[in-house]
Design a protein around this motif. Structure first.
Motif, short mmCIF file in Angstrom:
data_model
loop_
_atom_site.label_atom_id
_atom_site.label_comp_id
_atom_site.label_asym_id
_atom_site.label_seq_id
_atom_site.Cartn_x
_atom_site.Cartn_y
_atom_site.Cartn_z
N SER A 1 -6.00 15.50 -17.55
CA SER A 1 -6.61 15.37 -18.48
C SER A 1 -7.63 13.70 -17.93
N LEU A 2 -6.33 12.61 -17.33
CA LEU A 2 -7.75 11.68 -16.50
C LEU A 2 -8.40 12.22 -15.50
N SER B 1 -10.12 14.36 -15.04
CA SER B 1 -11.23 14.79 -15.10
C SER B 1 -12.28 14.57 -15.76
N CYS B 2 -12.06 13.29 -16.53
CA CYS B 2 -12.56 12.37 -17.48
C CYS B 2 -13.02 11.24 -15.99
N ASN B 3 -15.13 11.36 -16.89
CA ASN B 3 -15.97 10.90 -15.96
C ASN B 3 -16.61 10.05 -16.79
N GLU B 4 -16.04 9.50 -18.28
CA GLU B 4 -16.79 8.44 -19.19
C GLU B 4 -15.80 7.38 -19.64
N GLY C 1 -14.17 7.06 -22.65
CA GLY C 1 -12.69 7.99 -23.17
C GLY C 1 -11.91 8.48 -21.64
N TYR C 2 -11.89 7.57 -20.72
CA TYR C 2 -10.63 7.69 -19.44
C TYR C 2 -9.94 6.87 -20.82
N ASP D 1 -8.29 7.79 -23.27
CA ASP D 1 -7.14 8.86 -22.33
C ASP D 1 -5.81 7.65 -21.79
#
Length: 642
Positions: free
Chosen positions: A89-90, A92-95, A98-99, A102
């Protein structure tokens, strides 16, 4: 007996395992992660689980203990699967927020994996010990499989530690957060609500471990704003204040900007960013102190101290007053901002700066009368003008007494006397200005006495008293009072009268009207002509000698010229009228070749006294018609012309 204790221990561990499994399920719900589990996490662990479940172990006398071992191993597998999902998940996270979330979840999952491994290992080790004590052979397939599982669990237990090593998932994630943290701190809109939320989230995740990065980045940002070449200049006693005047003015601007804008903003940012951090060590104050001490504030203060080391002169005093005024204007903000132990160097440098400014001002101010006295051996102007020293010193005193400088000077003198345990009163400042003017007066008396020409000394004193009387609407004039100003006006008029008498008295003595013998008309006419010739020559000689003399005040110049006209022209006109019959003789239309000036011509000549060449030409041009009349009057001497 040993078997009973082992059973009790296994039951306790089973209860603990059940609790941990519930925590694991709760953690999974919090993560809100869905999706398929890994098809294969660890081939050997799955193989172990499959072997344990097969029919051949159901009839084994150790089947219950083996079956109970499956649960903790399965818990480890589930947590490990969650860890891997979070790692994906990390990627693909761009925000940012949210990062951060995670990363936080991954860290918690890693901790849970480590603790689950510990429980599973304890379970396996105790189960192996129990089975061995109850007759299970060492080469039993189940025991061998358990030992292999222990090695695998120990390997999984190191997952968290490896994640924090260089290149590990958590280490990389935290590095990414730090990079984003530094990028936001360099933005101009760093104090925006969106950026603050991001910064606070990153700080909360890192447990304030990013404080060094915060200090480094914000220090660099301020250093760029305060970067000025003049801050590295060396200033010595040989340097003139005029040579660094531009640097001083820039320093004043930079100092006020630094305190009221840059560091005010920086303090606000520190307290906003770290408002959720525990205040046990006052993190915002510590951060601000570290930033302020390393970002250029000390260099600003040290340059201010170096200003006081330049060559001692009156203009330097005014610049030091400006510097002190700047420091006084930022005093409230300065004391509020630069608190704490980390700002101790800044406060020390500030005290040194204030001390240097106060001492520098007082050294020059108290010496001003002596400096004026030292100019006494110099020669006065040869044209009778006001000496530059007089105009400069009176202008200087006016500046000291002005609304801008007087309050600052008074405050500095109060501080200086306070250090000496003496009380300040305004009369001290006023009395010292009196002393300066007294030295000027003594200089003027000495210079006037040194003049070899009495008339010039009168012009000199007249000009200077006129200068003092013109100070009526100035701060200095208001301080000295009406009686002082009126006295100078009286002295101005007194020396003007003395000048007229001294310059023209002897010359007018030639124009004495005497009765002439009727029978000796020719001799009388020659005598009158010689007298007029002597007067004209004396007038020309005096006019030429005094042509370069100066009367700077236009009104005074007009007044003294009028006084000369009233003194000379009527006497001259009366003399000519008294002997006009003798001069004309028998031919009324005879040419007045022996008469150099008519009364009108003489008047015009006197009115151009003490004027520059340009002013003189202007006067003649404006009187072009009169000049024509004068030309006629000189060529054809008649009663009407006189």
């Amino acid at each position: 007996m040993a078997e009973a204790k082992s059973l009790e221990r296994l039951k306790a561990m089973r209860s603990l395992l059940k609790s941990e499994m519930e925590k694991s399920e709760t953690f999974s719900l919090v993560l809100e992660k869905t999706g398929t589990k890994l098809e294969q996490i660890n081939t050997k662990l799955l193989s172990l689980e499959a072997d344990v479940k097969v029919e051949k172990w159901r009839c084994s006398p150790f089947s219950d203990h083996i079956r109970h071992t499956i649960a903790p191993v399965s818990a480890v597998l589930r947590v490990f699967a969650t860890v891997q999902e979070l790692e994906r998940s990390l990627l693909s996270c761009n925000e940012v927020l949210g990062y951060v979330s995670d990363v936080k979840r991954l860290g918690e999952a890693m901790k849970l994996l480590s603790s689950s491994c510990v429980l599973a290992l304890n379970w396996l080790e105790d189960t192996i010990q129990f089975l061995s004590e109850n007759g299970m052979p060492e080469d039993h397939p189940c025991g061998l499989r358990f030992k292999t599982s222990i090695k695998l669990l120990q390997e999984l237990q190191m997952t968290e530690a490896r994640a924090y090593l260089k290149g590990g998932s958590l280490c990389t994630a935290l590095e990414n957060l730090e990079t984003e943290f530094e990028r936001i701190l360099e933005e101009e809109e760093v104090l925006s609500e969106s950026n603050l939320r991001k910064l606070q989230a990153i700080i909360k995740r890192s447990d304030a471990h990013c404080v060094p990065s915060y200090i480094k980045i914000r220090t660099r940002v301020i250093q760029k704003r305060l970067k000025n070449d003049y801050l590295h200049k060396t200033i010595t006693e040989a340097d003139n204040v005029h040579d660094i005047e531009g640097d001083i003015d820039q320093w004043r601007i930079d100092m006020e900007t630094a305190v009221k804008e840059i560091y005010e903003f920086e303090s606000k940012l520190c307290y906003k960013v770290f408002e959720d951090v525990g205040d046990e060590h006052d993190v915002p104050l510590s951060c601000f102190g570290a930033i302020a001490s390393n970002s250029g504030m000390l260099q600003l203060l040290r340059f201010g101290s170096r200003i006081s080391k330049c060559k001692r002169c009156p203009p330097k005093l005014l610049k030091l007053l400006d510097c002190f005024s700047t420091m006084d204007n930022i005093r409230t903000e300065f004391n509020r901002l630069f608190r704490g132990e980390l700002c101790s160097d800044i406060r020390r440098e500030t005290r040194e700066l204030i001390t240097n400014l106060v001492n520098g001002v007082c050294e020059i101010f108290w010496e001003l009368p002596c400096q004026v006295e030292l100019q006494r051996p110099n020669r006065p102007p040869l044209d009778g003008a006001v000496p530059k020293l007089v105009s400069v010193v009176t202008g200087y005193c006016n500046k000291l007494l002005g609304d801008k400088n007087k309050p600052v000077l008074s405050k500095i003198l109060e501080i200086d006397l306070g250090w000496k345990k003496e009380k300040y009163q305004e009369e001290i400042l006023i009395g010292h200005i009196y002393n300066i003017l007294r030295e000027i007066a003594l200089n003027l008396d000495a210079w006037s006495s040194s003049s070899k020409e009495t008339a010039l000394s009168y012009i000199f004193m007249m000009n200077n008293h006129c200068h003092f009387s013109s100070l009526r609407d100035t701060h200095l004039g208001k301080m000295m009072g009406e009686s002082w100003l009126n006295a100078h006006e009286q002295y101005r008029d007194y020396y003007a009268a003395l000048y007229v008498k001294e310059s023209w008295g002897k010359l007018l003595s030639l124009l004495t009207i005497k009765s002439q013998p009727v029978k000796r008309k020719r001799a009388a006419r020659e005598s009158i002509k010689r007298t007029l010739q002597a007067f004209a020559e004396g007038f020309d000689e005096m006019y030429t000698r005094q042509a370069h003399w100066v009367v700077e005040d236009e009104k005074l110049r007009w007044k003294i010229c009028q006084a000369m006209v009233r003194t000379v022209v009527p006497r001259y006109k009366s003399y000519i009228q008294s002997y006009i019959v003798l001069l004309v003789g028998e031919d009324p239309m005879s040419h007045g070749e022996d008469l150099n000036y008519t009364p009108k011509g003489l008047e015009m000549k006197l009115k151009t006294m003490f004027q520059s060449k340009e002013e003189t030409e202007k006067t003649y041009k404006s009187s072009h018609f009169v000049n024509k009349v004068l030309d006629l009057g000189v060529t054809h001497l008649t009663f009407e012309a006189i």
